[in-house]
Write a protein that holds these residues in place. Structure first.
Motif, PDB file in Angstrom:
ATOM      1  N   GLY A   1      -9.767 -82.104  28.933  1.00 23.54           N
ATOM      2  CA  GLY A   1      -9.251 -83.646  29.001  1.00 23.54           C
ATOM      3  C   GLY A   1      -8.674 -83.745  27.936  1.00 23.54           C
ATOM      4  N   GLN A   2     -10.295 -84.286  26.882  1.00 25.19           N
ATOM      5  CA  GLN A   2      -9.586 -84.616  25.544  1.00 25.19           C
ATOM      6  C   GLN A   2      -8.298 -83.649  24.741  1.00 25.19           C
ATOM      7  OE1 GLN A   2     -11.915 -86.928  24.565  1.00 25.19           O
ATOM      8  NE2 GLN A   2     -13.126 -86.597  26.322  1.00 25.19           N
ATOM      9  N   PRO A   3      -7.876 -85.038  23.804  1.00 26.56           N
ATOM     10  CA  PRO A   3      -6.777 -84.507  23.275  1.00 26.56           C
ATOM     11  C   PRO A   3      -7.256 -83.324  22.052  1.00 26.56           C
ATOM     12  CG  PRO A   3      -7.878 -86.300  22.931  1.00 26.56           C
ATOM     13  CD  PRO A   3      -8.410 -86.187  23.572  1.00 26.56           C
ATOM     14  N   ASP A   4      -5.172 -82.410  21.560  1.00 20.84           N
ATOM     15  CA  ASP A   4      -5.474 -82.118  21.059  1.00 20.84           C
ATOM     16  C   ASP A   4      -6.593 -81.287  19.495  1.00 20.84           C
ATOM     17  OD1 ASP A   4      -4.664 -80.307  22.979  1.00 20.84           O
ATOM     18  OD2 ASP A   4      -2.512 -80.507  21.727  1.00 20.84           O
ATOM     19  N   ASP A   5      -6.492 -82.620  19.021  1.00 20.39           N
ATOM     20  CA  ASP A   5      -7.208 -82.923  18.112  1.00 20.39           C
ATOM     21  C   ASP A   5      -8.431 -83.534  17.609  1.00 20.39           C
ATOM     22  OD1 ASP A   5      -6.932 -85.686  18.929  1.00 20.39           O
ATOM     23  OD2 ASP A   5      -6.089 -86.237  16.957  1.00 20.39           O
ATOM     24  N   TYR A   6      -8.972 -83.469  19.284  1.00 22.57           N
ATOM     25  CA  TYR A   6     -11.021 -83.276  19.263  1.00 22.57           C
ATOM     26  C   TYR A   6     -11.379 -82.377  18.326  1.00 22.57           C
ATOM     27  CZ  TYR A   6     -14.784 -84.013  21.839  1.00 22.57           C
ATOM     28  OH  TYR A   6     -16.287 -84.060  22.459  1.00 22.57           O
ATOM     29  N   ALA A   7     -12.389 -82.863  17.881  1.00 25.77           N
ATOM     30  CA  ALA A   7     -13.476 -82.478  17.223  1.00 25.77           C
ATOM     31  C   ALA A   7     -13.986 -81.056  17.474  1.00 25.77           C
ATOM     32  CB  ALA A   7     -14.154 -83.681  15.691  1.00 25.77           C
ATOM     33  N   LEU A   8     -14.434 -79.866  17.895  1.00 22.18           N
ATOM     34  CA  LEU A   8     -15.499 -79.487  18.070  1.00 22.18           C
ATOM     35  C   LEU A   8     -16.662 -79.178  17.150  1.00 22.18           C
ATOM     36  CD1 LEU A   8     -12.845 -78.456  20.321  1.00 22.18           C
ATOM     37  CD2 LEU A   8     -14.555 -77.279  20.906  1.00 22.18           C
ATOM     38  N   PHE A   9     -15.912 -78.902  16.366  1.00 22.64           N
ATOM     39  CA  PHE A   9     -17.359 -78.236  15.391  1.00 22.64           C
ATOM     40  C   PHE A   9     -17.047 -78.255  14.248  1.00 22.64           C
ATOM     41  CE2 PHE A   9     -16.758 -74.045  18.625  1.00 22.64           C
ATOM     42  CZ  PHE A   9     -17.824 -74.742  18.957  1.00 22.64           C
ATOM     43  N   THR A  10     -18.241 -79.545  13.451  1.00 26.56           N
ATOM     44  CA  THR A  10     -18.459 -80.291  12.309  1.00 26.56           C
ATOM     45  C   THR A  10     -18.951 -79.437  11.498  1.00 26.56           C
ATOM     46  OG1 THR A  10     -19.424 -82.272  12.963  1.00 26.56           O
ATOM     47  CG2 THR A  10     -17.107 -82.303  13.318  1.00 26.56           C
ATOM     48  N   GLY A  11     -19.341 -78.488  11.543  1.00 23.68           N
ATOM     49  CA  GLY A  11     -20.640 -77.720  10.837  1.00 23.68           C
ATOM     50  C   GLY A  11     -21.655 -76.786  11.519  1.00 23.68           C
ATOM     51  N   GLY A  12     -23.030 -76.868  10.706  1.00 25.22           N
ATOM     52  CA  GLY A  12     -23.442 -75.247  11.801  1.00 25.22           C
ATOM     53  C   GLY A  12     -22.982 -74.386  11.974  1.00 25.22           C
ATOM     54  N   VAL A  13     -24.045 -73.177  12.472  1.00 20.47           N
ATOM     55  CA  VAL A  13     -23.865 -72.363  12.856  1.00 20.47           C
ATOM     56  C   VAL A  13     -22.252 -71.920  13.452  1.00 20.47           C
ATOM     57  CG1 VAL A  13     -24.452 -70.199  14.385  1.00 20.47           C
ATOM     58  CG2 VAL A  13     -26.150 -71.221  12.853  1.00 20.47           C
ATOM     59  N   ALA A  14     -21.663 -72.916  14.848  1.00 25.25           N
ATOM     60  CA  ALA A  14     -20.966 -72.536  15.391  1.00 25.25           C
ATOM     61  C   ALA A  14     -19.326 -72.924  14.741  1.00 25.25           C
ATOM     62  CB  ALA A  14     -20.829 -73.859  16.473  1.00 25.25           C
ATOM     63  N   TYR A  15     -19.410 -74.113  13.107  1.00 26.33           N
ATOM     64  CA  TYR A  15     -18.611 -74.260  13.101  1.00 26.33           C
ATOM     65  C   TYR A  15     -18.515 -73.096  11.985  1.00 26.33           C
ATOM     66  CZ  TYR A  15     -15.307 -75.316   8.833  1.00 26.33           C
ATOM     67  OH  TYR A  15     -14.265 -75.588   8.578  1.00 26.33           O
ATOM     68  N   ARG A  16     -19.273 -72.236  11.078  1.00 23.46           N
ATOM     69  CA  ARG A  16     -19.324 -70.979  10.352  1.00 23.46           C
ATOM     70  C   ARG A  16     -18.751 -70.235  11.224  1.00 23.46           C
ATOM     71  NH1 ARG A  16     -24.216 -73.394   9.052  1.00 23.46           N
ATOM     72  NH2 ARG A  16     -25.391 -72.154  10.258  1.00 23.46           N
ATOM     73  N   GLN A  17     -19.575 -69.702  12.549  1.00 21.98           N
ATOM     74  CA  GLN A  17     -18.851 -68.709  12.673  1.00 21.98           C
ATOM     75  C   GLN A  17     -16.940 -68.840  12.938  1.00 21.98           C
ATOM     76  OE1 GLN A  17     -21.428 -68.531  16.406  1.00 21.98           O
ATOM     77  NE2 GLN A  17     -22.596 -67.398  15.466  1.00 21.98           N
TER      78      GLN A  17
END
Length: 163
Positions: free
Chosen positions: A122-138
């Motif tokens: 339900g969040q907008p398309d530009d909603y930030a999910l991963f801003t760092g850490g393992v999830a971002y790196r993967q």
């Protein structure tokens, strides 16, 4: 009746019928909801639609939407039981998993977020999910604008949507 369905040639007619029913019952977008669900299951199962396909990263997840062991338990089953099911029977658990999102899965991003990061539904398309850490790196390869965070839009755009 057997309406067209993305990835439909890879699954049985019973599977296609159940996917249409799930999309309708969960009030997904009536035009694309079934296609969105099929696309997410294609991504999660490595395009196999196999109930026993395991997560390649070794997370213990399995199946059509990569059920994690804790998620399987919360649905009253186990990953071992899910793996032993037919794909058609595993769709019952796909439905149970998505049922809390009824009426909120309005596009491909929402369907995928229900699997990957439920608080982004339900969040907008530009909603930030991963801003760092393992999830971002993967997933950094999907950061198309190289701004240091992954949005819903980038996660969906970086995945194949056709057969």
């Amino acid at each position: 009746r057997d309406p067209p369905l993305l990835w439909g040639a890879k699954v049985s007619r019973e599977f296609r019928d159940r996917v249409h029913w799930i999309a309708e019952d969960l009030e997904m977008d009536t035009v694309d909801g079934a296609d969105d669900l099929m696309t997410c299951m294609a991504w999660e199962s490595g395009r196999t639609f196999a109930p026993d396909v395991k997560n390649m990263a070794g997370s213990g997840a399995t199946g059509l939407i990569q059920f994690m062991p804790a998620t399987a338990r919360s649905l009253g089953t186990s990953v071992q039981a899910l793996e032993a099911m037919t794909a058609e029977d595993q769709l019952n658990y796909v439905y149970k998993y998505f049922r809390p999102f009824k009426g909120r899965l309005q596009n491909l991003g929402d369907v995928y977020m229900a699997i990957l990061w439920p608080k982004a539904v339900g969040q907008p398309d530009d909603y930030a999910l991963f801003t760092g850490g393992v999830a971002y790196r993967q997933n950094a390869g999907l950061d198309t604008n190289k701004d240091g965070f992954l949005s819903k839009e980038e996660l969906v755009a970086g995945r194949p949507t056709r057969r």
